[in-house]
Each structure stands twice: as structure tokens, then as C-alpha cells.
Design an enzyme around this catalytic site. Structure first.
Site, PDB file in Angstrom:
ATOM      1  CE  LYS A  22      -1.972   1.656   3.996  1.00  0.00           C
ATOM      2  NZ  LYS A  22      -1.675   3.093   4.127  1.00  0.00           N
ATOM      3  CG  ASN A  23       2.365   2.730   3.530  1.00  0.00           C
ATOM      4  OD1 ASN A  23       1.183   3.015   3.282  1.00  0.00           O
ATOM      5  ND2 ASN A  23       2.822   2.574   4.767  1.00  0.00           N
ATOM      6  CB  CYS A 116      -5.136   6.280  10.692  1.00  0.00           C
ATOM      7  SG  CYS A 116      -5.656   4.680  10.126  1.00  0.00           S
ATOM      8  NE  ARG A 121      -0.401  10.236   9.970  1.00  0.00           N
ATOM      9  CZ  ARG A 121      -0.626   9.079   9.369  1.00  0.00           C
ATOM     10  NH1 ARG A 121      -1.761   8.470   9.505  1.00  0.00           N
ATOM     11  NH2 ARG A 121       0.302   8.535   8.620  1.00  0.00           N
ATOM     12  CG  ASP A 305       2.241   1.602   9.431  1.00  0.00           C
ATOM     13  OD1 ASP A 305       1.837   2.462  10.237  1.00  0.00           O
ATOM     14  OD2 ASP A 305       2.458   1.853   8.230  1.00  0.00           O
ATOM     15  NE  ARG A 397      -7.372   4.259   5.332  1.00  0.00           N
ATOM     16  CZ  ARG A 397      -6.498   4.605   6.264  1.00  0.00           C
ATOM     17  NH1 ARG A 397      -6.870   4.708   7.513  1.00  0.00           N
ATOM     18  NH2 ARG A 397      -5.243   4.877   5.946  1.00  0.00           N
TER      19      ARG A 397
HETATM   20  C1  UD1 Z   1       3.991   6.889   6.379  1.00  0.00           C
HETATM   21  C2  UD1 Z   1       3.111   5.696   6.132  1.00  0.00           C
HETATM   22  C3  UD1 Z   1       2.455   5.250   7.424  1.00  0.00           C
HETATM   23  C4  UD1 Z   1       3.513   5.012   8.492  1.00  0.00           C
HETATM   24  C5  UD1 Z   1       4.448   6.208   8.620  1.00  0.00           C
HETATM   25  C6  UD1 Z   1       5.615   5.973   9.553  1.00  0.00           C
HETATM   26  C7  UD1 Z   1       2.362   5.985   3.849  1.00  0.00           C
HETATM   27  C8  UD1 Z   1       1.218   6.210   2.933  1.00  0.00           C
HETATM   28  N1  UD1 Z   1       2.095   6.033   5.162  1.00  0.00           N
HETATM   29  O1  UD1 Z   1       3.147   7.933   6.841  1.00  0.00           O
HETATM   30  O2  UD1 Z   1       1.721   4.067   7.167  1.00  0.00           O
HETATM   31  O3  UD1 Z   1       2.874   4.796   9.722  1.00  0.00           O
HETATM   32  O4  UD1 Z   1       4.992   6.553   7.334  1.00  0.00           O
HETATM   33  O5  UD1 Z   1       6.358   4.885   9.148  1.00  0.00           O
HETATM   34  O6  UD1 Z   1       3.467   5.704   3.419  1.00  0.00           O
HETATM   35  N2  UD1 Z   1       5.943  14.545  10.893  1.00  0.00           N
HETATM   36  C9  UD1 Z   1       6.046  15.871  11.210  1.00  0.00           C
HETATM   37  N3  UD1 Z   1       5.975  16.778  10.193  1.00  0.00           N
HETATM   38  C10 UD1 Z   1       5.795  16.417   8.895  1.00  0.00           C
HETATM   39  C11 UD1 Z   1       5.697  15.037   8.586  1.00  0.00           C
HETATM   40  C12 UD1 Z   1       5.772  14.109   9.618  1.00  0.00           C
HETATM   41  O7  UD1 Z   1       6.213  16.239  12.364  1.00  0.00           O
HETATM   42  O8  UD1 Z   1       5.748  17.293   8.018  1.00  0.00           O
HETATM   43  C13 UD1 Z   1       5.996  13.537  11.980  1.00  0.00           C
HETATM   44  C14 UD1 Z   1       4.651  12.826  12.145  1.00  0.00           C
HETATM   45  O9  UD1 Z   1       3.783  13.541  12.980  1.00  0.00           O
HETATM   46  C15 UD1 Z   1       5.070  11.535  12.776  1.00  0.00           C
HETATM   47  C16 UD1 Z   1       6.427  11.252  12.135  1.00  0.00           C
HETATM   48  O10 UD1 Z   1       6.874  12.486  11.613  1.00  0.00           O
HETATM   49  O11 UD1 Z   1       5.269  11.691  14.137  1.00  0.00           O
HETATM   50  C17 UD1 Z   1       6.390  10.203  11.052  1.00  0.00           C
HETATM   51  O12 UD1 Z   1       5.579  10.616  10.011  1.00  0.00           O
HETATM   52  P1  UD1 Z   1       5.888  10.237   8.488  1.00  0.00           P
HETATM   53  O13 UD1 Z   1       7.130   9.427   8.385  1.00  0.00           O
HETATM   54  O14 UD1 Z   1       5.815  11.504   7.707  1.00  0.00           O
HETATM   55  O15 UD1 Z   1       4.648   9.335   8.149  1.00  0.00           O
HETATM   56  P2  UD1 Z   1       3.686   9.419   6.920  1.00  0.00           P
HETATM   57  O16 UD1 Z   1       4.437   9.721   5.680  1.00  0.00           O
HETATM   58  O17 UD1 Z   1       2.516  10.261   7.280  1.00  0.00           O
END
Ligand code: UD1
Length: 418
Positions: A22-23, A116, A121, A305, A397
Site C-alpha cells: 500500500k505505502n 487514520c 500528523r 504500522d 483501507r
Molecule cells: C507513512 C506511512 C504510514 C507510516 C508512517 C511511519 C504511507 C502512505 N504512510 O506515513 O503508514 O505509519 O509513514 O512509518 O506511506 N511529521 C512531522 N511533520 C511532517 C511530517 C511528519 O512532524 O511534516 C511527523 C509525524 O507527525 C510523525 C512522524 O513524523 O510523528 C512520522 O511521520 P511520516 O514518516 O511523515 O509518516 P507518513 O508519511 O505520514
């Protein structure tokens, strides 16, 4: 509302083939608009996150043809730079569209993304990275409006190795002028897959998986046929299920190094695991032992995850397990449901203390998020008696053919509409 009726206590035996990750697939779909030639992606799982991403592409003006898991995207006639708000709310990954829509149209409009409910986030890292490439950003009335006369390569240091921010910046940089360097980039296998996909389209991306990604902008990208990597989180879920229920499983399509952190913990729990190429064989043990500490971390650490599913396993492991969730603030909502099944869990902020009990018992429980929902299904499979897992919209999902694959392993599970 769709519900699973689960009669617990069956051991699981058999083979599982991984769905496309998915990711990995979601950013590839976002990337498909970087060319106006046809893009064919094989092994695209039939899950609602993918269906929502395809809806977004259609609303931008792309033509999509779907035959089973083969998906053809033709964005020659894409005209819109506005990512529809009602779909963004359904799917957080729609935020990746910012990078690719900007590359295509030099402007993009998106509402704050959904997904979710597992914490705040924020997307500040995405936005500050895009700014460094020359993007102007206006946040008005819950919408983010981006524009750029041209995208220009830059040296970007991420405060945290965010998966989404790394992918978004790569997507905005592939056709930018000059060189972009992303330091402290996420190392997840899905980033490597995005790099391979883009390079197969004619991009020049290097270093993914190693922490520093270098993108040399190119003038144009061409069509591609591509098969994404297997879903390590899906396969991890089936491995945990077998460890909890007892039995023996062979999984195919995910190389062990992509879920090494989980395999390491399952061995400590007492399971026997053998691996060869992208095959993993797990034999359960008579009684699971608790491990002292599991902390979620960016790759190659223990994946957030799989935290919920692994927490479900800890409920019947003998001894006390300590789980620390470092990635998301509120990722223990499933714990209250597990308690209804007899689990002994105390949650404080990002930490859960789980004292193993002999057996969980069946109950009526609600799946409130994707991975938490999967954890409840696993708990129901391992429990004594019948459970009802209510509201499968989140589980749908991320897991294609979930009950079908579980039934093939011997589980007693069926979907009903109540
Ligand atoms: C992706 C995955 C999700 C997984 C996550 C962490 C997809 C579609 N989703 O989500 O399934 O749980 O990686 O492995 O690939 N953060 C910030 N600022 C930002 C972006 C992130 O503070 O601009 C923080 C988030 O709040 C969180 C951490 O960074 O605490 C990790 O987030 P991130 O690695 O960005 O996860 P996603 O890309 O949302």
C-alpha cells in the site's frame, strides 16, 4: 456496517503471497502524473486507500483502466491542479500529490489531509522542503495553495526522516532545475521503490535507503510498466497472527530484511523462523515469551504500522511487555477494545505495559483505525469463543482479501453486514 464474525482458537497453516505494498503503490500513483505517457502498474491491491487515490487522479483529468490488479494511468489530458477536499479527507497520502501536481502544473491546491486518527500528523516538513525548492505557499481557510514559477534544486535537511516528506520532495525535485539533496531522508523500502519507479521513467534519483537522496532534475519523464514491492506490513500481520494462534506459515513476496525488526522480536518470543530470498517460514511455539521492550522507530527500526498487531500478541505472551510508540501520539485506541477481551494493558501517553494473560475471550469490539483494527482481528482469531469485529471500513483501507487469505490458512472468519 460490515462486521467480522470470528470463531477463535483455530491454528493457522499454509502460504500467503504478499499484496503490492500500500505505502509503495500510493506514491507511485501520485508519481504517475509526472509524464503524459501511459503508466502501467501491476499488483495494485484492491483496497479503499488505492480506490480513493485513483478517484483523485480521475478528478484531475486522468483516464484510469483497472483490470484486476493491473492499473493503467493515462494523464495526457490531466487539467486540474486542485485535489478534491472530500477525497483528501479520506486519504492522508493524497498529500504526496502536492509534489507531483506542482511538477506538472507549477501550482497545486489541497485541503489539510485526513487518514487514520492516530495523532496530529503535521505536514510542516513537506511544506518547508517544497519552499526550499522555490514553492510559494499560502494557507487559507483549511486549504494549502502552492505555486512556483520554476522549481529549483536545493540542499534540504529534514528535522525528522519523514516518509511522506521525503517522497513529496523527491516528486517535486525530479524535474526541477539542478540538483536536490535530501539529508536525513527516510530509509523505508517504499522510498527505494519510488526511486526505482522514477528512474524507470527516466529520472535521476540515487541514494534512497541510505539516508541521503540525491535528485538530478531531468527535462522529461516517459511512460513505464512497473511492479511494486510486496507489502511488509501485511505480511508482518499474517506472521504475528500465526505466532498468536499457533501453526506454521510460509509467506512470499517480502524479503526478510524489510521486516527484520519484527522477525527479531518474534524469535525472541520463541517462534522458529527460516528465510530464503523473499520467503519467510514461521513455526509457532507452545507458549510465547514476553520481550522486555519494543520501541517503534523509523526504518530499519520496529515499524509503527505493526505496533498494534504486535501489542495484541503481547497480550498472551507470558510475562510483561513494554511497548513505546515513538512515531504517533495516539496509537493505542485499540487497547480499550483488547481489554474487553480480557487483556491486561495499561497505557500512559506513548507507553503501554502489557501483562500477559493465559487466554483472551471473545467479545464485541470496534475497529477504530486500520492497524488497530487488524490487531483486533488477530486477537479475535486467537481468543476463546466468538467475537464480532465491528466496522471494517478502516481494515479495508489496507488489507486486500483479508478474510479470504485468513480462511485459506484455516481461520473461522466471515464478513456479514449488520
Ligand atoms: C507513512 C506511512 C504510514 C507510516 C508512517 C511511519 C504511507 C502512505 N504512510 O506515513 O503508514 O505509519 O509513514 O512509518 O506511506 N511529521 C512531522 N511533520 C511532517 C511530517 C511528519 O512532524 O511534516 C511527523 C509525524 O507527525 C510523525 C512522524 O513524523 O510523528 C512520522 O511521520 P511520516 O514518516 O511523515 O509518516 P507518513 O508519511 O505520514
Amino acid at each position: 456496517m460490515d462486521t467480522y464474525i470470528v470463531n477463535g482458537g483455530e491454528k493457522l497453516y499454509g502460504k500467503v503471497q504478499a499484496q503490492g505494498a500500500k505505502n509503495a503503490v500510493l506514491p507511485l500513483l501520485a508519481a504517475s502524473i509526472l509524464t503524459d505517457e501511459q503508466v502501467k502498474i501491476r499488483g495494485v491491491p484492491q483496497i479503499t486507500d488505492v480506490e480513493n487515490m485513483l478517484r483523485i487522479l480521475r478528478e484531475l483529468g486522468c483516464t484510469i483502466k483497472r483490470r484486476g490488479e493491473n492499473t493503467l494511468i493515462d494523464s495526457a489530458n490531466a487539467i486540474s491542479h486542485e485535489i478534491p477536499a472530500r477525497l483528501t479527507k479520506e486519504l492522508r497520502s493524497s498529500v504526496f500529490m502536492l509534489g507531483s501536481v506542482l511538477t506538472r502544473f507549477r501550482k497545486a491546491r489541497i485541503s489539510y489531509p485526513g487518514g487514520c486518527d492516530i495523532g496530529l500528523r503535521p505536514i510542516d516538513l513537506h511544506l518547508s522542503g517544497l519552499k526550499r525548492l522555490g514553492v510559494r505557499i499560502n494557507e487559507v481557510g483549511g486549504f494549502i495553495e502552492c505555486s512556483a514559477d520554476k522549481l529549483v534544486g536545493a540542499d534540504i535537511l529534514l528535522d525528522f526522516p519523514s516518509v511522506g516528506a521525503t517522497e513529496n520532495i523527491i516528486l517535486a525535485a525530479v524535474k526541477a532545475e539542478g540538483l536536490t539533496v535530501i539529508r536525513n531522508a527516510a530509509k523505508e523500502p517504499e522510498i527505494v521503490d519510488l526511486q526505482n519507479f522514477l528512474n524507470a521513467m527516466g529520472a535521476k534519483v540515487q541514494g534512497a535507503g541510505g539516508g541521503t537522496v540525491v535528485v538530478e532534475g531531468v527535462k522529461r519523464l516517459h511512460g513505464v510498466e512497473y511492479t511494486p514491492i510486496g507489502d511488509r506490513i501485511e505480511i508482518g500481520t499474517y506472521l504475528i497472527a500465526t505466532a498468536m494462534c499457533g501453526g506454521e506459515i510460509e509467506t512470499n513476496g517480502v524479503p526478510p530484511e524489510n521486516i527484520a525488526a519484527l522477525l527479531h522480536k518474534l524469535r525472541e518470543n520463541g517462534c522458529k523462523i527460516h528465510t530464503k530470498n523473499d520467503k519467510i517460514v514461521l513455526q509457532s511455539c507452545a507458549s510465547l515469551r514476553a520481550v522486555d521492550l519494543v520501541e517503534t522507530m523509523p526504518f530499519p527500526g520496529f515499524p509503527t504500522d505493526l505496533q498494534a498487531q504486535y501489542s495484541a500478541l503481547c497480550c498472551t505472551a507470558s510475562g510483561t511487555s513494554l511497548i513505546v510508540e515513538n512515531l504517533f501520539e495516539t496509537r493505542y485506541k485499540f487497547a480499550a477494545e483488547l481489554k474487553r477481551m480480557g487483556a491486561d494493558i495499561t497505557v500512559r501517553d506513548r507507553t503501554a505495559v502489557i501483562r500477559g494473560v493465559k487466554r483472551l475471550h471473545g467479545a464485541k469490539i470496534v475497529a477504530g483505525d486500520l492497524r488497530g483494527g487488524a490487531a483486533l482481528v488477530l486477537a479475535a482469531l486467537a481468543a476463546e469463543g466468538q467475537s464480532q469485529v465491528l466496522d471494517l471500513s478502516h481494515v479495508d483501507r489496507g488489507y486486500a482479501d483479508f478474510e479470504y487469505k485468513l480462511k485459506k490458512l484455516g481461520a473461522k472468519i466471515r464478513r456479514v453486514r449488520v
